[in-house]
Motif scaffolding. Structure first.
Motif, mmCIF file in Angstrom:
data_model
loop_
_atom_site.group_PDB
_atom_site.id
_atom_site.type_symbol
_atom_site.label_atom_id
_atom_site.label_comp_id
_atom_site.label_asym_id
_atom_site.label_seq_id
_atom_site.Cartn_x
_atom_site.Cartn_y
_atom_site.Cartn_z
ATOM 1 N N ALA A 609 0.836 -1.200 0.000
ATOM 2 C CA ALA A 609 0.000 0.000 0.000
ATOM 3 C C ALA A 609 0.869 1.247 0.000
ATOM 4 C CB ALA A 609 -0.922 -0.009 1.208
ATOM 5 N N PRO A 610 0.615 2.202 -0.906
ATOM 6 C CA PRO A 610 1.404 3.439 -0.919
ATOM 7 C C PRO A 610 1.283 4.249 0.358
ATOM 8 C CG PRO A 610 0.223 3.157 -2.990
ATOM 9 C CD PRO A 610 -0.306 2.118 -2.045
ATOM 10 N N THR A 611 0.165 4.099 1.064
ATOM 11 C CA THR A 611 -0.065 4.916 2.262
ATOM 12 C C THR A 611 0.309 4.214 3.553
ATOM 13 O OG1 THR A 611 -2.355 4.114 2.291
ATOM 14 C CG2 THR A 611 -1.930 6.223 1.170
ATOM 15 N N ASP A 612 0.697 2.928 3.477
ATOM 16 C CA ASP A 612 1.025 2.188 4.693
ATOM 17 C C ASP A 612 1.911 1.005 4.309
ATOM 18 O OD1 ASP A 612 1.215 0.706 7.004
ATOM 19 O OD2 ASP A 612 -0.941 0.662 7.416
ATOM 20 N N GLY A 613 3.199 1.092 4.634
ATOM 21 C CA GLY A 613 4.137 0.044 4.263
ATOM 22 C C GLY A 613 3.928 -1.267 4.981
ATOM 23 N N ASN A 614 3.069 -1.295 6.000
ATOM 24 C CA ASN A 614 2.778 -2.546 6.688
ATOM 25 C C ASN A 614 1.706 -3.373 5.988
ATOM 26 O OD1 ASN A 614 4.573 -2.220 8.926
ATOM 27 N ND2 ASN A 614 3.154 -0.669 9.737
ATOM 28 N N LYS A 615 1.028 -2.763 5.008
ATOM 29 C CA LYS A 615 -0.102 -3.426 4.348
ATOM 30 C C LYS A 615 0.342 -3.998 3.013
ATOM 31 C CE LYS A 615 -4.636 -4.222 3.806
ATOM 32 N NZ LYS A 615 -5.543 -4.848 4.784
ATOM 33 N N ASP A 622 -2.113 -20.307 -8.212
ATOM 34 C CA ASP A 622 -3.209 -21.248 -7.985
ATOM 35 C C ASP A 622 -4.445 -20.558 -7.406
ATOM 36 O OD1 ASP A 622 -2.044 -20.798 -5.534
ATOM 37 O OD2 ASP A 622 -1.699 -22.913 -5.046
ATOM 38 N N GLY A 623 -4.568 -19.258 -7.684
ATOM 39 C CA GLY A 623 -5.825 -18.565 -7.460
ATOM 40 C C GLY A 623 -6.084 -18.064 -6.060
ATOM 41 N N ARG A 624 -5.053 -17.941 -5.232
ATOM 42 C CA ARG A 624 -5.251 -17.489 -3.855
ATOM 43 C C ARG A 624 -4.910 -16.007 -3.715
ATOM 44 N NH1 ARG A 624 -3.648 -22.413 0.039
ATOM 45 N NH2 ARG A 624 -4.253 -24.119 -1.333
ATOM 46 N N LEU A 625 -5.599 -15.346 -2.804
ATOM 47 C CA LEU A 625 -5.296 -13.968 -2.422
ATOM 48 C C LEU A 625 -5.045 -13.910 -0.921
ATOM 49 C CD1 LEU A 625 -7.816 -11.670 -4.375
ATOM 50 C CD2 LEU A 625 -5.326 -11.645 -4.531
ATOM 51 N N TRP A 626 -4.028 -13.103 -0.539
ATOM 52 C CA TRP A 626 -3.670 -12.927 0.856
ATOM 53 C C TRP A 626 -3.478 -11.435 1.153
ATOM 54 C CZ3 TRP A 626 -2.718 -17.237 4.134
ATOM 55 C CH2 TRP A 626 -2.671 -18.484 3.483
ATOM 56 N N TRP A 627 -3.598 -11.100 2.441
ATOM 57 C CA TRP A 627 -3.281 -9.748 2.872
ATOM 58 C C TRP A 627 -2.731 -9.782 4.296
ATOM 59 C CZ3 TRP A 627 -6.275 -8.080 7.068
ATOM 60 C CH2 TRP A 627 -7.467 -8.794 7.283
ATOM 61 N N THR A 628 -1.905 -8.794 4.583
ATOM 62 C CA THR A 628 -1.366 -8.640 5.937
ATOM 63 C C THR A 628 -1.369 -7.165 6.300
ATOM 64 O OG1 THR A 628 0.572 -8.940 7.369
ATOM 65 C CG2 THR A 628 1.007 -8.599 5.031
ATOM 66 N N ASP A 629 -1.695 -6.886 7.554
ATOM 67 C CA ASP A 629 -1.694 -5.516 8.071
ATOM 68 C C ASP A 629 -0.448 -5.209 8.887
ATOM 69 O OD1 ASP A 629 -4.105 -4.492 7.049
ATOM 70 O OD2 ASP A 629 -5.257 -5.551 8.581
ATOM 71 N N ASP A 630 0.362 -6.230 9.149
ATOM 72 C CA ASP A 630 1.479 -6.051 10.085
ATOM 73 C C ASP A 630 2.782 -6.575 9.500
ATOM 74 O OD1 ASP A 630 0.958 -8.753 10.153
ATOM 75 O OD2 ASP A 630 0.113 -8.716 12.186
ATOM 76 N N LEU A 631 2.959 -6.365 8.218
ATOM 77 C CA LEU A 631 4.208 -6.695 7.533
ATOM 78 C C LEU A 631 4.562 -8.176 7.656
ATOM 79 C CD1 LEU A 631 6.003 -4.918 5.826
ATOM 80 C CD2 LEU A 631 7.497 -4.590 7.791
ATOM 81 N N GLY A 632 3.529 -9.011 7.597
ATOM 82 C CA GLY A 632 3.764 -10.436 7.533
ATOM 83 C C GLY A 632 3.779 -11.176 8.850
ATOM 84 N N GLN A 633 3.575 -10.493 9.948
ATOM 85 C CA GLN A 633 3.484 -11.231 11.213
ATOM 86 C C GLN A 633 2.251 -12.125 11.211
ATOM 87 O OE1 GLN A 633 4.212 -9.002 14.880
ATOM 88 N NE2 GLN A 633 5.044 -7.304 13.677
ATOM 89 N N ASN A 634 1.199 -11.630 10.577
ATOM 90 C CA ASN A 634 -0.024 -12.410 10.441
ATOM 91 C C ASN A 634 -0.511 -12.295 8.989
ATOM 92 O OD1 ASN A 634 -0.851 -13.190 13.374
ATOM 93 N ND2 ASN A 634 -0.288 -11.009 13.463
ATOM 94 N N GLY A 683 -10.026 -3.820 3.075
ATOM 95 C CA GLY A 683 -8.697 -4.319 3.401
ATOM 96 C C GLY A 683 -8.431 -5.759 3.006
ATOM 97 N N GLY A 684 -9.288 -6.341 2.194
ATOM 98 C CA GLY A 684 -9.062 -7.686 1.713
ATOM 99 C C GLY A 684 -10.031 -8.722 2.229
ATOM 100 N N ARG A 685 -10.909 -8.324 3.134
ATOM 101 C CA ARG A 685 -11.820 -9.300 3.743
ATOM 102 C C ARG A 685 -12.879 -9.784 2.763
ATOM 103 N NH1 ARG A 685 -9.905 -5.738 7.163
ATOM 104 N NH2 ARG A 685 -9.232 -6.382 9.251
ATOM 105 N N THR A 686 -13.440 -8.852 2.000
ATOM 106 C CA THR A 686 -14.453 -9.234 1.013
ATOM 107 C C THR A 686 -14.099 -8.625 -0.337
ATOM 108 O OG1 THR A 686 -15.860 -7.331 1.569
ATOM 109 C CG2 THR A 686 -16.264 -9.405 2.744
ATOM 110 N N TRP A 687 -14.474 -9.342 -1.402
ATOM 111 C CA TRP A 687 -14.130 -8.932 -2.760
ATOM 112 C C TRP A 687 -15.365 -8.988 -3.643
ATOM 113 C CZ3 TRP A 687 -9.063 -7.635 -4.406
ATOM 114 C CH2 TRP A 687 -8.091 -7.736 -3.401
ATOM 115 N N THR A 688 -15.438 -8.021 -4.569
ATOM 116 C CA THR A 688 -16.597 -7.896 -5.457
ATOM 117 C C THR A 688 -16.140 -7.840 -6.897
ATOM 118 O OG1 THR A 688 -17.783 -6.646 -3.749
ATOM 119 C CG2 THR A 688 -18.619 -6.492 -6.012
#
Length: 795
Positions: A609-615, A622-634, A683-688
């Motif tokens: 994310a340009p506005t938050d380097g932790n995101k 194989d078609g998966r999407l992931w996101w992290t808010d804490d630079l990969g800790q979770n 933030g990645g929880r739901t997609w349309t």
């Protein structure tokens, strides 16, 4: 140079059919045939080369078993409808001008050549995914002789003695580092490429060669290779007896997966002719590039009846693609060679009695220079004046002066040869087409090969521009390495290493710092604009078990010293690519389910994310999407039920809001509700799904602008919408019809640069659309925003 190692530009290979061999990666630092340095990986373990699987596997990730011309024809029809709607409603969008930036001096794969028999120094060439081109100065420079709006995939070109030109669409080489697109038959031009008319064989998928009867030029033969994926269709040798107006099959394929790859007429006796047939098929998890249908044939009555030539030739099923040629100065002399069904060179043969009998010559696999992929070449050429002087296409151009008793390599040309022709008007002049473009020799092909200086048909995977100056660009090209264009529009580009050129990026604050990557994540860091010295970013410095053909390497837009690289695990650097640390577990399904297929299980795209380097957002093949808010800790995986399950080609984060991101997908909908473009606003929880209204074709790139526009690049054009999608319009009207593989937007100047696979780099100034920037709630798929695009105006 070791041809096996040189083949590393194509990368790993794995088995086909029932064989289950393990692909082993070898890393080497090489010098390519064009003289540029390369970082590469190679493993000659079988016939299925994973590089060509990269583009193919993306487009089959929807569960399809074939890539048909019909799918692309349908998508192009939808693209044309959308373009027509844009012209009628949003003329200011439709009339935006795409400008060709370059390169002109790199070139790309040339698969056939036609020498104009009337006009001095005039030649026509077929570029693999770049259309037909004309040169009036013996190949020094080229101009287009094919409509930009038509399909660009080509297999053959030929000309009659009175200047009628024939083009066979669809490339018959079935991949080699990339996808090869099919075509829709034969076209004819009676004005040397100014205008064209479709004249037949719509269901041939690929045309490999033409042969024109010198005694009656209304009699034209075409070698139809057939659909690579689907058995049946128009295959074999076809004849037109009315100058191309109509066609009929004269040599049927032995089975429904066999097609013709060569047809040759005896110049002294046009009633005698020869043909090569090839049994081949590509399936999602295997390829069969040989079989009982592979064979050589002869007709003694002008193609009315045919007999298979077997006396001295193999008759078993372990035959791949054949190459075949007749010596013009002694038509009783024939040459032929064949690979195995798995791909390596098998044997070379010669006949001195017009094909009645054949003798195997002592040519070895090393002399043939076929490596593990003889099916990529399949052509021979004999000196018109010397029946003992013969050329064999391979990784290197191979030449024999003793009637194919032995061969030696010819120095000078780029690797991977496809066609050689002599100019009958110029003694000792020969023309050559290969993966690096067009070459001319005035020493009968033995030496002195000179490369064309203007050939704008390069197949690009990626493009990047310098934030400090958008006139500075770099890009990765199929079989032509990493390249730097720092000399302005139309200026010369420079080779800056790599084997195949994949991800190439410029430091946001210092354009002298350039990163370049070869296949499977073999990358480097340079502080000399891509030049030497270079610091290697080897696979040993990063943590991953598997790496994508186009391994993602990206800067963090909030801190240019922070970078991301991923195989199946995300790696982060905080010192501008010098050292790396893993910040994720395996984010994929764990690798290939079928060892004989593409090595599924790699990260295909990363965005911070340009506005938050932790995101961070991450997508996989194989078609998966992931996101992290804490630079990969979770790491948080998006519910797979929300997603199409197809290859994630690109993720991009909103320039002003870290919780808004976009993901694009490859494949076709195939009648389903599968999305091509999706958005999240939480933030990645739901997609349309916001891609409804786009042509049903793979979407390869996405860019959100700061003022409310969303840009996407597809296999059939570039399109624009508001941030929330719903209503789409075509952007510009004159972009050549080659797949757009990658886009790079320069926000300060609104310059959009696109990498096309076959027509080089183009750019356009994106208009401003004030109404599009209004923050609107998401809508139901396909429902547009009235006025969101109508307010577009020139910036």
């Amino acid at each position: 140079m070791n041809p096996i190692l040189l083949r590393s530009r194509r990368g790993l290979t794995v088995t086909a059919g029932l064989a289950l061999l393990t692909a082993v990666a070898l890393t080497a630092s090489l010098t390519s045939a064009s003289g540029q340095e390369s970082l590469a990986t190679s493993s000659p373990t079988g016939p299925m080369e994973l590089p060509d699987e990269w583009m193919t596997a993306q487009r089959l990730s929807d569960g399809s078993t074939e890539l048909s011309t019909a799918k692309y024809a349908k998508a192009r029809g939808e693209a044309n409808q959308l373009a027509a709607h844009t012209r009628s409603v949003y003329r200011n969008l439709a009339e935006r001008d795409w400008s060709f930036f370059g390169p002109t001096n790199i070139g790309g794969r040339v698969v056939d050549i036609a020498v104009d028999p009337q006009v001095e120094d005039q030649v026509f060439i077929a570029a693999a995914s770049g259309g037909i081109w004309k040169s009036s100065n013996a190949g020094a420079t080229f101009t287009t002789a094919w409509p930009d709006s038509s399909g660009q995939s080509m297999g053959a070109v030929a000309m009659t003695s009175n200047g009628v030109l024939f083009a066979g669409t669809g490339e018959p080489q079935p991949g080699g580092g990339s996808i090869t697109f099919g075509g829709d038959g034969i076209y004819r031009s009676k004005d040397r490429g100014a205008t064209w008319k479709h004249v037949g064989l719509k269901d041939s998928h690929a045309i490999a060669r033409f042969a024109i009867d010198p005694s009656n030029e209304d009699r034209i033969f075409a070698a139809a290779t057939g659909n690579l994926f689907v058995p049946g269709g128009e295959r074999g040798v076809y004849l037109s007896e009315d100058g191309g107006d109509s066609w009929r099959q004269v040599l049927a394929a032995p089975n429904d997966t066999t097609g013709a790859t060569e047809v040759v007429i005896d110049p002294s006796n046009p009633a005698r002719m020869y043909a090569a047939m090839w049994d081949h098929r590509r399936e999602p998890h295997q390829r069969t590039y040989g079989g009982p249908g592979s064979s050589l044939w002869r007709s003694d009555n002008g193609g009315q009846t045919w007999q298979r030539m077997t006396n001295g030739l193999p008759t078993d099923a372990d035959q791949g693609r054949w190459g075949l040629a007749v010596a013009p100065s002694n038509p009783q002399r024939l040459y032929a060679y064949v690979g195995t069904a798995l791909g390596p060179f098998r044997a070379f043969y010669r006949s001195d009695d017009g094909g009645d009998t054949w003798t195997q010559t002592p040519v070895t696999a090393g002399q043939a220079s076929q490596s593990t992929f003889s099916w990529w070449f399949g052509k021979l050429a004999v000196d018109p004046k010397d029946h003992n002087h013969v050329f064999l296409t391979g990784v290197s151009l191979m030449r024999s002066t003793n009637g194919a008793q032995s061969f030696s390599s010819v120095s000078g040309p780029h690797a991977d040869q496809h066609v050689l022709r002599w100019d009958p008007k110029k003694p000792n002049r020969a023309y050559l087409g290969n993966d690096g473009g067009f070459y001319r020799s005035d020493n009968n092909g033995a030496s002195g090969w000179v490369k064309s200086t203007y050939e704008p048909y390069t197949q690009f995977y990626t493009v990047d521009v310098a934030e400090t100056d958008p006139a500075l660009r770099v890009g990765g090209a199929q079989d032509n390495g990493c390249n730097r264009g720092y000399n302005g529009r139309g200026g010369a580009w420079n080779a800056i290493g790599c084997g195949d050129g994949l991800q190439v990026i410029i430091h946001p604050e210092n354009p002298n710092i350039v990163f370049g990557c070869s296949q499977y994540g073999s990358c480097y860091r340079s502080e000399n604009a891509g030049g030497t010295p270079r610091q290697s970013i080897s696979t040993g410095q990063t943590v991953s078990d598997r790496r994508n053909w186009l391994t993602p390497l990206q800067f963090d837009p909030s801190d240019p010293n922070v970078m991301y690289y991923a195989g199946n695990i995300v790696n982060r650097s905080t010192d501008n690519g010098r050292t790396w640390k893993a910040i994720s577990p395996d984010l994929t399904g764990g690798g290939p389910n079928d060892p004989s297929g593409y090595p599924w299980g790699t990260v295909s795209t990363i965005a911070a994310a340009p506005t938050d380097g932790n995101k961070l957002y991450v997508g996989t093949d194989d078609g998966r999407l992931w996101w992290t808010d804490d630079l990969g800790q979770n790491w948080n995986r998006v519910d797979q039920a929300q997603l199409p399950g197809t290859w994630v080609t690109r993720v991009a984060v909103h320039p002003k809001d870290k919780n808004i991101a976009y993901a694009t997908f490859s494949g076709f909908r195939s009648g389903s509700d599968r999305p091509h473009v999706m958005v999240t606003t939480d933030g990645g929880r739901t997609w349309t799904d916001i891609g409804r209204g786009l042509p049903d074709a793979p979407v390869n790139s996405v860019v959100p602008t700061a003022d409310g526009l969303l840009l996407v690049g597809t296999d059939v054009g570039v399109y624009v919408s508001g941030w929330n999608g719903g209503e789409w319009a075509a952007l510009g009207a004159d972009l050549p019809n080659a797949a757009v593989m990658y886009m790079r937007y320069h926000e300060p100047t609104r310059q959009l640069s696109v990498a096309s696979f076959g027509r080089g780099i183009y750019d356009l100034t994106v208009p401003r659309c004030p109404a599009a920037s209004t923050k609107l709630p998401l809508r139901a798929p396909g429902v547009g925003v009235v006025g969101a695009l109508a307010s577009c105006r020139a910036g």
